[in-house]
Design an enzyme around this catalytic site. Structure first.
Site, PDB file in Angstrom:
ATOM      1  N   CYS A  61       0.865  -1.184   0.000  1.00  0.00           N
ATOM      2  CA  CYS A  61       0.000   0.000   0.000  1.00  0.00           C
ATOM      3  C   CYS A  61       0.905   1.237   0.000  1.00  0.00           C
ATOM      4  CB  CYS A  61      -0.905  -0.013   1.230  1.00  0.00           C
ATOM      5  SG  CYS A  61      -2.128   1.312   1.234  1.00  0.00           S
ATOM      6  N   GLY A  96     -10.003   1.136   0.172  1.00  0.00           N
ATOM      7  CA  GLY A  96     -11.236   1.157   0.945  1.00  0.00           C
ATOM      8  C   GLY A  96     -12.445   0.770   0.137  1.00  0.00           C
ATOM      9  N   CYS A 129      -8.940   5.879  -5.571  1.00  0.00           N
ATOM     10  CA  CYS A 129      -8.081   6.230  -4.444  1.00  0.00           C
ATOM     11  C   CYS A 129      -7.763   7.715  -4.505  1.00  0.00           C
ATOM     12  CB  CYS A 129      -6.791   5.406  -4.489  1.00  0.00           C
ATOM     13  SG  CYS A 129      -5.648   5.779  -3.146  1.00  0.00           S
TER      14      CYS A 129
END
Length: 427
Positions: A159, A311, A345
């Site tokens: 990430c 997410g 994102c």
């Protein structure tokens, strides 16, 4: 009556529990197990580390929210899992489940590089609330005694967005305080090129990222492995030594020990293999959501990098799992579904930002292409991330997962959370 246990109350576990409660019958029991007493909006932790927001402003107490939704709540660490007996050990208590949703987030593999992490090492992290608070304490010390700043990730990280955010936000904050000329910034990444993000093929993302780094006078070391960390020194595989007064490095992730200890349950890193339904191939009562799932990188890179789970991807997984459990129980009719893994994102860089859209995150295995992959820069991205944080926290306070108007908005830009699974793929 069925008992569904959800392990984890983060971006994956909490929305999944809310959606299960919405879909299932009153007599069905939903129980959430989490070590944390509060939900934390993890994407905002770089802001916490840099003192831009307080940790409390991005957290919600879990127990009152869950109790009000008639969802069982256990604050504890999971000690052991027996998928054959369908049992979870929590302290001295054994909890039986009919279905289990594993969504605890990932454990930080801080032992992958000596000296990594704030607990036993010399670097900071923004991967959990505890580390973000420690990172802020160290940041305040840097402001009092400026020196070199090194930001990035070690091999195996997956990430990368928070690292880019931290470097560029730190640059902005230092400029505001008139300290930037005293703090040279170096960005170190195992990505084959800056803006690869663990998935590659992201249109003009590399160009946008490098232009920003050059504009902000941030030195970038791509395709670079950190092999050892000593006090105030980072050692690279090529023999270079980077001095630092402050360093924020993202570690690799792995599955928790309670998963890794079950023979055959996970891969070598502790990640859960899944079917399109997000069930475990060998244990149909076990579903997985979020960072904990196994996704194979779409391309081989010189240094190991993992695939990020954003997410939106995590929410989509939760919605698919809740739907599929309700179908399995005969509560709703229709096809089983799988998450689309389309991802948006928002990366906030202070005076600007970049929005990345990968549709889907993993390209088609036959063509190697995505339907869409775009990146846009603008100050509006920073505003959008702030707005999304407020919106997501409101959803978690109200006890809803993905309301109809959110699904409608996603469809408006050509995205969806789930899609039906062809019958041949579920057998």
């Amino acid at each position: 009556m069925a008992h569904i246990v959800v392990i984890g109350a983060g971006l994956g576990g909490l929305p999944t529990a809310y959606e299960l409660r919405y879909l299932l019958r009153d007599q069905d029991q939903v129980t959430v197990i989490s070590e944390a007493s509060a939900f934390t909006f993890i994407p905002s932790l770089p802001w916490v580390a840099l003192g831009m927001v307080t940790l409390e402003s991005i957290q919600i107490d879990l127990e009152p929210r869950l109790r009000s939704r008639k969802i069982g709540w256990i604050q504890s660490k999971v000690e052991k899992l027996d998928p054959d007996k369908q049992e979870v050990w929590v302290g001295e208590k054994i909890i039986h489940y009919d279905y289990l949703v594993i969504a605890p987030g990932a454990e930080l593999a801080l032992n992958s590089v000596r000296g990594l992490g704030p607990d036993q090492g010399y670097t900071q992290s923004v991967c959990n609330p505890h580390h973000a608070k420690m990172a802020n304490v160290a940041w305040q010390k840097l402001l009092q005694q400026p020196g070199p700043l090194v930001v990035g990730a070690v091999p195996g990280a997956s990430c990368f967005g928070p690292a880019y955010e931290f470097a560029l936000l730190a640059d902005q904050q230092l400029r505001k305080l008139g300290l930037r000329d005293q703090v040279p910034i170096t960005f170190v990444t195992p990505e084959p090129y800056a803006g690869h993000l663990g998935i590659g093929g992201m249109a003009n993302s590399a160009q946008l990222v490098m232009e920003l780094m050059e504009k902000r006078n941030i030195k970038v070391l791509e395709n670079t492995a950190i092999v050892d960390i000593q006090p105030e020194q980072i050692h690279l595989a090529d023999g270079q030594i980077l001095p630092f007064a402050y360093s924020m490095l993202l570690p690799p992730f792995r599955g928790g020990s309670f998963l890794r200890e079950v023979p055959g349950l996970t891969n070598n890193q502790g990640f859960m293999p899944i079917l399109p339904t997000h069930q475990h191939p060998d244990y149909p009562s076990v579903y997985s959501v979020g960072v904990i799932i196994e996704l194979k990188p779409p391309e081989k890179t010189p240094l190991p990098v993992g695939v990020p789970k954003t997410g939106q991807m995590t929410e989509a997984m939760g919605m698919a799992v809740a739907h599929n459990i309700a179908v399995e129980l005969g509560i709703i009719s229709g096809q089983l579904v799988t998450p689309t893994l389309e991802a948006i994102c928002f990366a906030d860089f202070g005076s600007t930002g970049i929005v990345f859209l990968a549709d889907p995150v993993l390209p088609d295995p036959k063509t190697g292409r995505r339907h869409r992959s775009v990146a846009f820069e603008g100050i509006w991205v920073s505003w959008m991330k702030t707005a999304f944080e407020k919106y997501f926290l409101l959803k978690m306070r109200l006890g809803t997962a993905v309301p109809w108007f959110e699904e409608l908005a996603l469809r408006g830009i050509g995205l969806s959370l789930v899609r039906p699974i062809p019958q041949s793929c579920t057998q």
